[in-house]
Design a protein around this motif. Sequence first.
Motif, PDB file in Angstrom:
ATOM      1  N   LEU A 157       0.881  -1.284  -0.061  1.00 31.98           N
ATOM      2  CA  LEU A 157       0.013  -0.093   0.006  1.00 31.98           C
ATOM      3  C   LEU A 157       1.040   1.466  -0.133  1.00 31.98           C
ATOM      4  CD1 LEU A 157      -2.701   1.512   0.227  1.00 31.98           C
ATOM      5  CD2 LEU A 157      -2.312   1.288   2.923  1.00 31.98           C
ATOM      6  N   PHE A 158       1.906   1.231   0.642  1.00 32.41           N
ATOM      7  CA  PHE A 158       2.823   2.493   0.895  1.00 32.41           C
ATOM      8  C   PHE A 158       3.341   2.661  -0.224  1.00 32.41           C
ATOM      9  CE2 PHE A 158       3.655   2.221   5.704  1.00 32.41           C
ATOM     10  CZ  PHE A 158       2.211   2.392   6.226  1.00 32.41           C
ATOM     11  N   GLU A 159       3.953   1.490  -1.319  1.00 30.29           N
ATOM     12  CA  GLU A 159       4.491   1.631  -2.311  1.00 30.29           C
ATOM     13  C   GLU A 159       3.417   2.418  -3.507  1.00 30.29           C
ATOM     14  OE1 GLU A 159       7.673   0.963  -3.738  1.00 30.29           O
ATOM     15  OE2 GLU A 159       8.072   1.753  -1.908  1.00 30.29           O
ATOM     16  N   ALA A 160       2.322   1.994  -3.362  1.00 26.88           N
ATOM     17  CA  ALA A 160       1.271   2.162  -4.542  1.00 26.88           C
ATOM     18  C   ALA A 160       0.890   3.803  -4.284  1.00 26.88           C
ATOM     19  CB  ALA A 160      -0.115   1.485  -4.261  1.00 26.88           C
ATOM     20  N   VAL A 161       1.106   4.215  -2.839  1.00 25.95           N
ATOM     21  CA  VAL A 161       0.566   5.507  -2.516  1.00 25.95           C
ATOM     22  C   VAL A 161       1.852   6.607  -3.011  1.00 25.95           C
ATOM     23  CG1 VAL A 161       0.330   7.314  -0.531  1.00 25.95           C
ATOM     24  CG2 VAL A 161      -0.872   4.972  -0.545  1.00 25.95           C
ATOM     25  N   ARG A 162       3.033   5.982  -2.640  1.00 25.08           N
ATOM     26  CA  ARG A 162       4.302   6.630  -3.129  1.00 25.08           C
ATOM     27  C   ARG A 162       4.320   6.928  -4.767  1.00 25.08           C
ATOM     28  NH1 ARG A 162       9.796   3.406  -3.625  1.00 25.08           N
ATOM     29  NH2 ARG A 162      11.047   5.244  -4.606  1.00 25.08           N
ATOM     30  N   ALA A 163       3.723   5.779  -5.447  1.00 20.57           N
ATOM     31  CA  ALA A 163       3.727   5.892  -6.873  1.00 20.57           C
ATOM     32  C   ALA A 163       2.942   6.888  -7.245  1.00 20.57           C
ATOM     33  CB  ALA A 163       3.612   4.593  -7.411  1.00 20.57           C
ATOM     34  N   LEU A 164       1.851   7.499  -6.312  1.00 21.57           N
ATOM     35  CA  LEU A 164       0.776   8.337  -6.913  1.00 21.57           C
ATOM     36  C   LEU A 164       1.417   9.735  -7.124  1.00 21.57           C
ATOM     37  CD1 LEU A 164      -2.214   7.650  -4.850  1.00 21.57           C
ATOM     38  CD2 LEU A 164      -1.912   7.028  -7.203  1.00 21.57           C
ATOM     39  N   ASN A 165       2.493   9.974  -6.094  1.00 28.00           N
ATOM     40  CA  ASN A 165       3.357  11.278  -6.170  1.00 28.00           C
ATOM     41  C   ASN A 165       2.272  12.322  -5.709  1.00 28.00           C
ATOM     42  OD1 ASN A 165       5.921  12.289  -6.425  1.00 28.00           O
ATOM     43  ND2 ASN A 165       5.504  12.768  -8.255  1.00 28.00           N
ATOM     44  N   ASP A 166       1.413  12.234  -4.951  1.00 25.70           N
ATOM     45  CA  ASP A 166       0.684  13.246  -4.390  1.00 25.70           C
ATOM     46  C   ASP A 166       0.608  13.332  -2.917  1.00 25.70           C
ATOM     47  OD1 ASP A 166      -2.424  12.459  -6.153  1.00 25.70           O
ATOM     48  OD2 ASP A 166      -1.328  11.475  -4.419  1.00 25.70           O
ATOM     49  N   SER A 167       1.209  12.610  -2.200  1.00 25.81           N
ATOM     50  CA  SER A 167       1.489  12.582  -0.708  1.00 25.81           C
ATOM     51  C   SER A 167       0.033  12.897   0.034  1.00 25.81           C
ATOM     52  CB  SER A 167       2.335  13.952  -0.250  1.00 25.81           C
ATOM     53  OG  SER A 167       3.146  13.680   0.682  1.00 25.81           O
ATOM     54  N   PRO A 168      -0.951  11.972  -0.166  1.00 23.76           N
ATOM     55  CA  PRO A 168      -1.809  12.220   0.565  1.00 23.76           C
ATOM     56  C   PRO A 168      -1.706  11.907   2.271  1.00 23.76           C
ATOM     57  CG  PRO A 168      -1.945  10.021  -0.304  1.00 23.76           C
ATOM     58  CD  PRO A 168      -0.850  10.718  -0.814  1.00 23.76           C
ATOM     59  N   ARG A 169      -2.917  12.283   3.307  1.00 22.52           N
ATOM     60  CA  ARG A 169      -2.680  11.794   4.437  1.00 22.52           C
ATOM     61  C   ARG A 169      -2.958  10.376   4.702  1.00 22.52           C
ATOM     62  NH1 ARG A 169      -3.205  14.797   9.305  1.00 22.52           N
ATOM     63  NH2 ARG A 169      -2.063  16.422   7.888  1.00 22.52           N
ATOM     64  N   LEU A 170      -2.046   9.735   5.364  1.00 16.89           N
ATOM     65  CA  LEU A 170      -2.161   8.535   5.658  1.00 16.89           C
ATOM     66  C   LEU A 170      -2.323   7.839   7.077  1.00 16.89           C
ATOM     67  CD1 LEU A 170      -0.829   5.345   3.402  1.00 16.89           C
ATOM     68  CD2 LEU A 170      -1.165   5.266   5.744  1.00 16.89           C
ATOM     69  N   VAL A 171      -3.579   7.486   7.480  1.00 21.04           N
ATOM     70  CA  VAL A 171      -3.748   7.320   9.076  1.00 21.04           C
ATOM     71  C   VAL A 171      -3.722   5.582   9.076  1.00 21.04           C
ATOM     72  CG1 VAL A 171      -5.173   7.401  10.950  1.00 21.04           C
ATOM     73  CG2 VAL A 171      -4.952   9.288   9.504  1.00 21.04           C
ATOM     74  N   PHE A 172      -2.686   5.104   9.906  1.00 21.10           N
ATOM     75  CA  PHE A 172      -2.454   3.574   9.889  1.00 21.10           C
ATOM     76  C   PHE A 172      -2.933   3.402  11.536  1.00 21.10           C
ATOM     77  CE2 PHE A 172       0.622   0.433  11.363  1.00 21.10           C
ATOM     78  CZ  PHE A 172       0.221  -0.655  10.650  1.00 21.10           C
ATOM     79  N   ALA A 173      -3.674   2.380  11.546  1.00 17.73           N
ATOM     80  CA  ALA A 173      -3.964   1.606  12.969  1.00 17.73           C
ATOM     81  C   ALA A 173      -2.875   0.996  13.440  1.00 17.73           C
ATOM     82  CB  ALA A 173      -5.255   1.267  12.990  1.00 17.73           C
ATOM     83  N   SER A 174      -2.143   1.368  14.358  1.00 15.31           N
ATOM     84  CA  SER A 174      -1.150   0.477  15.000  1.00 15.31           C
ATOM     85  C   SER A 174      -1.929   0.057  16.312  1.00 15.31           C
ATOM     86  CB  SER A 174       0.156   1.223  15.100  1.00 15.31           C
ATOM     87  OG  SER A 174       1.082   0.332  15.640  1.00 15.31           O
ATOM     88  N   SER A 175      -0.902  -0.452  17.215  1.00 16.35           N
ATOM     89  CA  SER A 175      -1.506  -1.285  18.267  1.00 16.35           C
ATOM     90  C   SER A 175      -0.479  -1.015  19.731  1.00 16.35           C
ATOM     91  CB  SER A 175      -1.876  -2.451  18.076  1.00 16.35           C
ATOM     92  OG  SER A 175      -1.647  -3.525  19.356  1.00 16.35           O
ATOM     93  N   ILE A 176      -0.886  -1.286  20.698  1.00 19.80           N
ATOM     94  CA  ILE A 176       0.033  -1.251  21.820  1.00 19.80           C
ATOM     95  C   ILE A 176       0.751  -2.668  21.991  1.00 19.80           C
ATOM     96  CG2 ILE A 176      -1.246   0.336  23.222  1.00 19.80           C
ATOM     97  CD1 ILE A 176      -2.371  -1.701  25.083  1.00 19.80           C
ATOM     98  N   ALA A 177       0.290  -3.533  20.937  1.00 27.00           N
ATOM     99  CA  ALA A 177       1.180  -4.849  20.929  1.00 27.00           C
ATOM    100  C   ALA A 177       2.621  -4.495  20.486  1.00 27.00           C
ATOM    101  CB  ALA A 177       0.521  -5.524  20.025  1.00 27.00           C
ATOM    102  N   VAL A 178       3.007  -3.256  20.088  1.00 21.14           N
ATOM    103  CA  VAL A 178       4.420  -3.081  19.857  1.00 21.14           C
ATOM    104  C   VAL A 178       5.305  -3.102  20.935  1.00 21.14           C
ATOM    105  CG1 VAL A 178       3.856  -1.786  17.675  1.00 21.14           C
ATOM    106  CG2 VAL A 178       4.044  -0.530  19.789  1.00 21.14           C
ATOM    107  N   PHE A 179       4.616  -2.808  22.075  1.00 12.55           N
ATOM    108  CA  PHE A 179       5.424  -2.913  23.210  1.00 12.55           C
ATOM    109  C   PHE A 179       5.248  -4.387  24.028  1.00 12.55           C
ATOM    110  CE2 PHE A 179       3.758   1.254  23.006  1.00 12.55           C
ATOM    111  CZ  PHE A 179       4.939   2.001  22.967  1.00 12.55           C
ATOM    112  N   GLY A 180       6.434  -4.755  24.657  1.00 19.48           N
ATOM    113  CA  GLY A 180       6.147  -6.255  25.406  1.00 19.48           C
ATOM    114  C   GLY A 180       6.968  -5.859  26.459  1.00 19.48           C
TER     115      GLY A 180
END
Lengths: 323, 323
Positions: free
Chosen positions: A104-127
Amino acid sequence: MKILIIGAAGMVGRKLVARLCADRGLAGKAIDSMLLYDIVEPEKPDAPWVVETGVGDLSDPGEAERLVTGRPDVIFHLAAVVSGEAETDFDKGYRINLEGTHRLFEAVRALNDSPRLVFASSIAVFGAPFPEKIGDEFLNAPLSSYGTQKACCELLLSDYSRRGFFDGLAIRLPTVVVRPGRPNKAASGFFSNILREPLAGQEAVLPVSREVRHWMVSPRAAAGFLVHAAAIDTQAVGPRRALTMPGVSVTVAEMIEALDRVSGEKRSALIREEPDELVNRLVSGWPRDFNAERATELGFTADSSIDDIIRTHIEEEMGGKLG
Amino acid sequence: MKILIIGAAGMVGRKLVARLCADRGLAGKAIDSMLLYDIVEPEKPDAPWVVETGVGDLSDPGEAERLVTGRPDVIFHLAAVVSGEAETDFDKGYRINLEGTHRLFEAVRALNDSPRLVFASSIAVFGAPFPEKIGDEFLNAPLSSYGTQKACCELLLSDYSRRGFFDGLAIRLPTVVVRPGRPNKAASGFFSNILREPLAGQEAVLPVSREVRHWMVSPRAAAGFLVHAAAIDTQAVGPRRALTMPGVSVTVAEMIEALDRVSGEKRSALIREEPDELVNRLVSGWPRDFNAERATELGFTADSSIDDIIRTHIEEEMGGKLG
């Protein structure tokens, strides 16, 4: 304004769609169209703008490119294989959660118009081990494949944003409570079950000790985070684009007291204690409390208390009436 | 014992090969064979065991699988597109540094015999702002694509190790000083240039202020880290498999004083100050000092001082004689 929501059929996705429809816009701008995408057909809301739906697997070659051909102004990426499945099906977790997101990030990069992208991450990045309150400078050391995939995506998102390929924000959602629907097999499901079921007049099982402390937020506040992340001035965020969202830190005992207080009845009598070794072990590795300073300064707001979270559930899911 | 070294032709790779040949073994065990691999043909050492060399691109489909068909007991993965190139050639950096490494991890996983895997990471996983001394629990917030790729690989390595697919360690190398050879265009090159060139009787350019502080280690100590990481009991490491290596934190002024002290002459007269805006800006975002507690407890040892680092260079690269 054109909006793309990936993972629109999930619980948080549906709350987000409902919120955008209620707001009749986003970030003070009118919405022209919405593409709702998921692995299952998303429900079509009754909206005053064009709504399209799409079904597919984001990790399929060409799928991400196809998804962004409409050149969305704002992309919400909420789709993921959940934590339990990412652990039991290693390949699927990496394919969907890491490769799919990277595509997805690559596809958006190819558009070349830098939209806002909000990604749902998680507190599971902590251990574990971690301090009682985890601050904004604490390391990501996930103890699950799901958390690893989310942490990698956060890093990619910050780098792609730094390079100007899109304007990203990764928001680390607390555990969402009260999840509507039926009890599910997620290890964290009991946090919702012990409130939702008694409120509906049903029995619920508590598999852990009442001393267990956890970090949670209502579905309504979670949708609010997403909307705020789409509207925020990212200059103020700087290069560290992953933000721990605020939440409510409560013990199971405090949740149970709040259940009786808000319902005005001894609904907690419907909770049956049935200790589960596995769930106890998993929960002991989960974060208990955070100091979500950066997000708070940036204007993200959570529920004010567990009472509030319960009231939101009664209002939004039960039509204001207990079962 | 069968050893695979990926990136064997690089400076640290060559030091590692020389060290293994001098030790005549690894982790108290005899070496049966060695496969030295790089994008350019690695030099074949005079070793008392079978040495094979290979040339190729780790990120080519099938290449990683081919590389591990010999079922190595220990894999050193040192290959990477360097930081400057990963920044100017975004696609190449991700292809080699992230995809190539991920392909290697997958190929090793498919072997199903969980070898030791030592991965050379970098302090580039950290980005400003940070405390004067960066501790073991400080977040990875890289400010370069190179650092992002290394940070992602560290996360993957910890997850693959947790799952038992291999027994990995990621070691974050300080800047290696004194790099042998000619001055190069790396932004960090001056840290070596201002020592190596004057020691050889040549002029060197100093592009930053003498107050600049940085974290460094000799090539000899860097090879020592790799050997130690291959031998260590990983039970003692736990699930957080990325370790900041110890090093020497010195200012440019202290480096210059040491140059004169160790050489016994005013060699610093050969250093010409020529401030460079770009280099100054880059350097201001680099870590200055660490508290490498975990690695130190696990027995990793760096040089004792900058004087030591200079003496090592004179001994190893100059036959003990100044130029």
